[in-house]
Motif scaffolding. Structure first.
Motif, mmCIF file in Angstrom:
data_model
loop_
_atom_site.group_PDB
_atom_site.id
_atom_site.type_symbol
_atom_site.label_atom_id
_atom_site.label_comp_id
_atom_site.label_asym_id
_atom_site.label_seq_id
_atom_site.Cartn_x
_atom_site.Cartn_y
_atom_site.Cartn_z
ATOM 1 N N LYS A 244 134.566 -33.854 17.594
ATOM 2 C CA LYS A 244 135.597 -34.299 16.649
ATOM 3 C C LYS A 244 136.880 -34.629 17.423
ATOM 4 N N THR A 245 137.198 -33.802 18.419
ATOM 5 C CA THR A 245 138.421 -34.065 19.188
ATOM 6 C C THR A 245 138.234 -35.232 20.156
ATOM 7 N N ASN B 258 131.502 -41.149 10.691
ATOM 8 C CA ASN B 258 130.424 -42.059 10.283
ATOM 9 C C ASN B 258 129.098 -41.523 10.813
ATOM 10 N N GLN B 259 128.040 -42.270 10.517
ATOM 11 C CA GLN B 259 126.712 -41.786 10.888
ATOM 12 C C GLN B 259 126.497 -41.778 12.394
ATOM 13 N N THR B 260 127.092 -42.755 13.095
ATOM 14 C CA THR B 260 126.943 -42.773 14.554
ATOM 15 C C THR B 260 127.523 -41.503 15.163
ATOM 16 N N ALA B 261 128.715 -41.117 14.689
ATOM 17 C CA ALA B 261 129.333 -39.888 15.200
ATOM 18 C C ALA B 261 128.413 -38.700 14.960
ATOM 19 N N MET B 262 127.754 -38.689 13.792
ATOM 20 C CA MET B 262 126.857 -37.581 13.490
ATOM 21 C C MET B 262 125.643 -37.579 14.395
ATOM 22 N N ILE B 263 125.102 -38.767 14.655
ATOM 23 C CA ILE B 263 123.901 -38.854 15.502
ATOM 24 C C ILE B 263 124.245 -38.376 16.919
ATOM 25 N N MET C 159 124.456 -34.978 4.101
ATOM 26 C CA MET C 159 123.011 -34.802 4.252
ATOM 27 C C MET C 159 122.507 -33.856 3.161
ATOM 28 N N ILE C 160 121.185 -33.712 3.104
ATOM 29 C CA ILE C 160 120.580 -32.972 2.007
ATOM 30 C C ILE C 160 121.061 -31.520 1.972
ATOM 31 N N ALA C 161 121.277 -30.921 3.175
ATOM 32 C CA ALA C 161 121.728 -29.528 3.206
ATOM 33 C C ALA C 161 123.130 -29.383 2.599
ATOM 34 N N ASN C 162 123.961 -30.431 2.744
ATOM 35 C CA ASN C 162 125.286 -30.386 2.117
ATOM 36 C C ASN C 162 125.171 -30.373 0.606
ATOM 37 N N VAL C 163 124.241 -31.184 0.093
ATOM 38 C CA VAL C 163 124.046 -31.244 -1.353
ATOM 39 C C VAL C 163 123.546 -29.886 -1.865
ATOM 40 N N ILE C 164 122.633 -29.261 -1.107
ATOM 41 C CA ILE C 164 122.124 -27.944 -1.504
ATOM 42 C C ILE C 164 123.261 -26.918 -1.491
ATOM 43 N N ALA C 165 124.032 -26.923 -0.381
ATOM 44 C CA ALA C 165 125.133 -25.958 -0.269
ATOM 45 C C ALA C 165 126.115 -26.134 -1.425
ATOM 46 N N ALA C 166 126.352 -27.389 -1.821
ATOM 47 C CA ALA C 166 127.289 -27.651 -2.914
ATOM 48 C C ALA C 166 126.790 -27.049 -4.232
ATOM 49 N N GLN C 167 125.467 -27.059 -4.441
ATOM 50 C CA GLN C 167 124.926 -26.492 -5.677
ATOM 51 C C GLN C 167 125.165 -24.990 -5.741
ATOM 52 N N PHE C 168 125.233 -24.359 -4.562
ATOM 53 C CA PHE C 168 125.487 -22.915 -4.529
ATOM 54 C C PHE C 168 126.982 -22.622 -4.426
ATOM 55 N N GLY C 169 127.786 -23.689 -4.347
ATOM 56 C CA GLY C 169 129.230 -23.510 -4.291
ATOM 57 C C GLY C 169 129.873 -24.132 -5.502
ATOM 58 N N ALA C 170 130.642 -25.182 -5.271
ATOM 59 C CA ALA C 170 131.454 -25.770 -6.332
ATOM 60 C C ALA C 170 130.638 -26.262 -7.524
ATOM 61 N N LEU D 214 132.025 -31.848 9.684
ATOM 62 C CA LEU D 214 132.973 -32.012 10.789
ATOM 63 C C LEU D 214 133.161 -33.466 11.190
ATOM 64 N N VAL D 215 132.064 -34.190 11.427
ATOM 65 C CA VAL D 215 132.199 -35.538 11.983
ATOM 66 C C VAL D 215 131.618 -36.634 11.095
ATOM 67 N N GLY D 216 130.881 -36.253 10.035
ATOM 68 C CA GLY D 216 130.299 -37.258 9.154
ATOM 69 C C GLY D 216 131.343 -37.752 8.168
ATOM 70 N N GLY D 217 131.205 -38.972 7.728
ATOM 71 C CA GLY D 217 132.152 -39.529 6.772
ATOM 72 C C GLY D 217 131.618 -39.416 5.365
ATOM 73 N N PRO D 218 132.213 -40.201 4.464
ATOM 74 C CA PRO D 218 131.747 -40.175 3.076
ATOM 75 C C PRO D 218 130.280 -40.583 2.959
#
Lengths: 282, 291
Positions: free
Chosen positions: B128-129, B157-162, B243-254, B235-239
């Motif tokens: 990120k830095t 963006n996706q490149t940064a994530m890859i 990924m799928i794990a973020n969507v899962i984590a969100a269901q257990f959070g907000a 950290l480095v992915g954009g809008p």
């Protein structure tokens, strides 16, 4: 998964390969390729450490000057120190737990035959490739149903479960190379099962157990996906760093990072020394 | 053997087996089973009510946003594995076949494995830095005159994530490939050369096929690990990088929809298990063919 089994063996064994004489050009090509890969691996770590000495608050290049202020700030950061203490507590307990459960599990997989062994093996080894988030949320639902309050102790249970696979694969790989005749001889000479385990089996698998313990400790110390779902009000070090990162980036995070790099380096050297097979030992 | 001896052996077996068995049943089998049950429940204040309905699964497979996230996650994980392979194979090949000194080989091997001991979070953070608007990459490009002002295209963006995920998980690709290459008898490669095959033909016909089990193991590992990651996207992915794990984590959070989160987690589990099983099959097939 044969991954972890093969790696420990791969580190130790060294075979010499004969080659044909190469041209100067290919040698240069290889050096550039390998150098680029090493740069990809180590420039980011160097950047992480370097910025921890930056006088400026921002993480922009070029650096304005060198300072140790961020380290001084760390020393006075009570939340951080508490998080480090929590992480030591969690990593120590989960490592002990995972060894106490993992070593018998590896023994059972290698030495015993019982019905359901295949299913047991699959279940134990599952978390090695399974995303941590699945372990995290499934245990979160369990604890919620049973009515456990989330705390550092629930994190310990989660870590011990997720790391079990690491211990089992490492110890199992070593057990397979240990001739059964040792244990048979011990039993023939009248030793009880416990005596055989503590005086024959354990000393022979010692380096694998220590190596697995060190690895679990490091992995637990660094763990996020399971901790994220199972921790209560107390933060472990990675969770603390994670929450600071979301508030903004400062060289203070880099200072923590630099200390972790230094600490990891010590652990790596330690584990290489400990894992190295003593002459004569199997 | 007398009855007493048999009895004692049984007891010993029981004592060795019961702690791990109890633990795995209690903290692995039961939670996974509960996850399955929970995925059929209904979300209702304050959390969820028992039910048996397929609504959560129907939502996942009919609402295009979930399928899109799944496809994106698979694409990113696939590209991460591919990039890791392209970097890891030459590196492992060099170590096994080109480095003569065992000490140097061990050092270079440890150089790849060592970063695993350094915090995963910090390894992702440092990218990120590096990629940020004020980061190293921008400053470097500006000092060389390629860019006239800092660009924000590198981060979020996706490149940064890859790049970040490749950086984080590449050791898992190097380890099995190294182990597979090391098992190849050098005589086979020499024989191929003696029989007049060029270096590239030897690589394509001998080395790569024999290293295949390692390549598949490494691919499986990096794919599954990237597939389940939810730290790097934040950290480095954009809008467009969730990924799928973020969507899962969100269901257990907000979002507070545990049943839907459980169903999503099970879909992820099935995909990951499918890949592991396929790679296991492949490995066994390869072993049968070689022996």
């Amino acid at each position: 998964m044969t991954l972890l089994e093969t790696t420990s063996a791969a580190v130790i064994s060294t075979q010499s390969v004969s080659r044909k004489p190469r041209r100067w050009g290919t040698r240069l090509g290889w050096s550039v390729t390998i150098g680029a890969i090493l740069a990809f691996l180590y420039v980011p770590i160097a950047v992480l450490v370097l910025f921890s000495f930056n006088t400026s608050r921002s993480l922009s290049w070029p650096m304005e000057g060198l300072t140790l202020d961020w380290y001084r700030k760390l020393a006075g950061n009570e939340q951080l120190i508490e998080a480090v203490g929590n992480s030591f507590y969690v990593a120590t307990c989960s490592t002990i737990l995972t060894l106490v459960i993992g070593v018998p599990a590896a023994l059972a997989l290698d030495r015993l035959s019982f019905s359901g062994k295949g299913a047991f093996r699959k279940l134990v080894l599952l978390p090695i490739a399974l995303p941590g988030i699945i372990t995290g949320i499934s245990m979160l639902i369990l604890f919620r149903m049973v009515g456990f309050t989330l705390s550092l102790e629930t994190v310990i249970i989660g870590h011990a479960t997720a790391l079990l696979a690491v211990v089992v694969t490492q110890v199992y790989a070593r057990l397979q190379r240990l001739p059964r005749s040792y244990e048979e001889a011990s039993a023939d000479l009248g030793a009880s099962g416990l005596q055989t385990f503590f005086f024959v089996t354990l000393p022979n698998i010692r380096s694998a157990v220590i190596g697995a313990g060190l690895l679990s400790f490091t992995l637990s110390f660094d763990e996020i996906p399971v901790t994220f779902f199972l921790t209560g009000r107390d933060n472990t070090l990675p969770m603390y760093i994670w929450s600071t990162m979301r508030r903004g980036l400062t060289p203070e995070i880099n200072a923590v990072g630099a200390l972790i790099v230094a600490f990891s380096a010590v652990l790596i050297v330690l584990s290489v020394i400990l894992m190295r097979d003593k002459p004569g030992a199997r | 053997m007398t009855a007493g001896v048999v009895k004692r052996a049984r007891l010993r077996q029981f004592l060795v087996l019961s702690p791990p068995l109890l633990w795995t049943v209690l903290f692995m089998f039961v939670p996974y089973a509960i996850l399955v049950v929970y995925s059929f429940w209904r979300a209702q204040f304050p959390l969820a009510v028992p039910d048996f309905q397929f609504g959560n699964y129907i939502e996942i497979f009919t609402d295009p946003q979930y399928l899109n996230v799944l496809l994106r996650t698979a694409k990113i994980a696939g590209l991460v594995s591919l990039l890791s392979l392209l970097l890891a194979f030459p590196y492992a090949y060099f170590l096994v076949f080109k480095v003569r000194k065992p000490g140097l080989r061990l050092t270079l091997y440890m150089a790849v494995v060592a970063p695993l001991w350094v915090s995963y979070l910090l390894r992702a953070y440092t990218w990120k830095t590096i990629l940020g608007t004020e980061g190293l990459l921008n400053s470097f490009l500006m000092s060389t005159g390629i860019l006239s002002e800092p660009s924000s295209v590198f981060l979020y963006n996706q490149t940064a994530m890859i790049i970040t995920l490749t950086y984080v998980f590449i050791p898992f690709m190097v380890m099995p490939i190294y182990a597979a290459l090391e098992k190849i008898p050098p005589s086979l490669i020499e024989a191929s050369g003696d029989l007049g095959e060029g270096a590239l033909a030897t690589l394509a016909k001998i080395t790569i096929p024999l290293a295949m089990p390692g390549i598949v193991a490494g691919f499986t590992m990096t794919f599954c690990l990237s597939f389940g990651d939810f730290i790097s996207p934040i950290l480095v992915g954009g809008p467009d990088g969730l990924m799928i794990a973020n969507v899962i984590a969100a269901q257990f959070g907000a979002a507070l929809n545990w049943p839907l989160g459980s169903a999503l987690a099970l879909v992820m589990l099935v995909i990951v298990l499918g890949i592991i099983t396929a790679s296991d099959r492949f490995e066994r097939l390869g072993q049968a063919r070689l022996s």
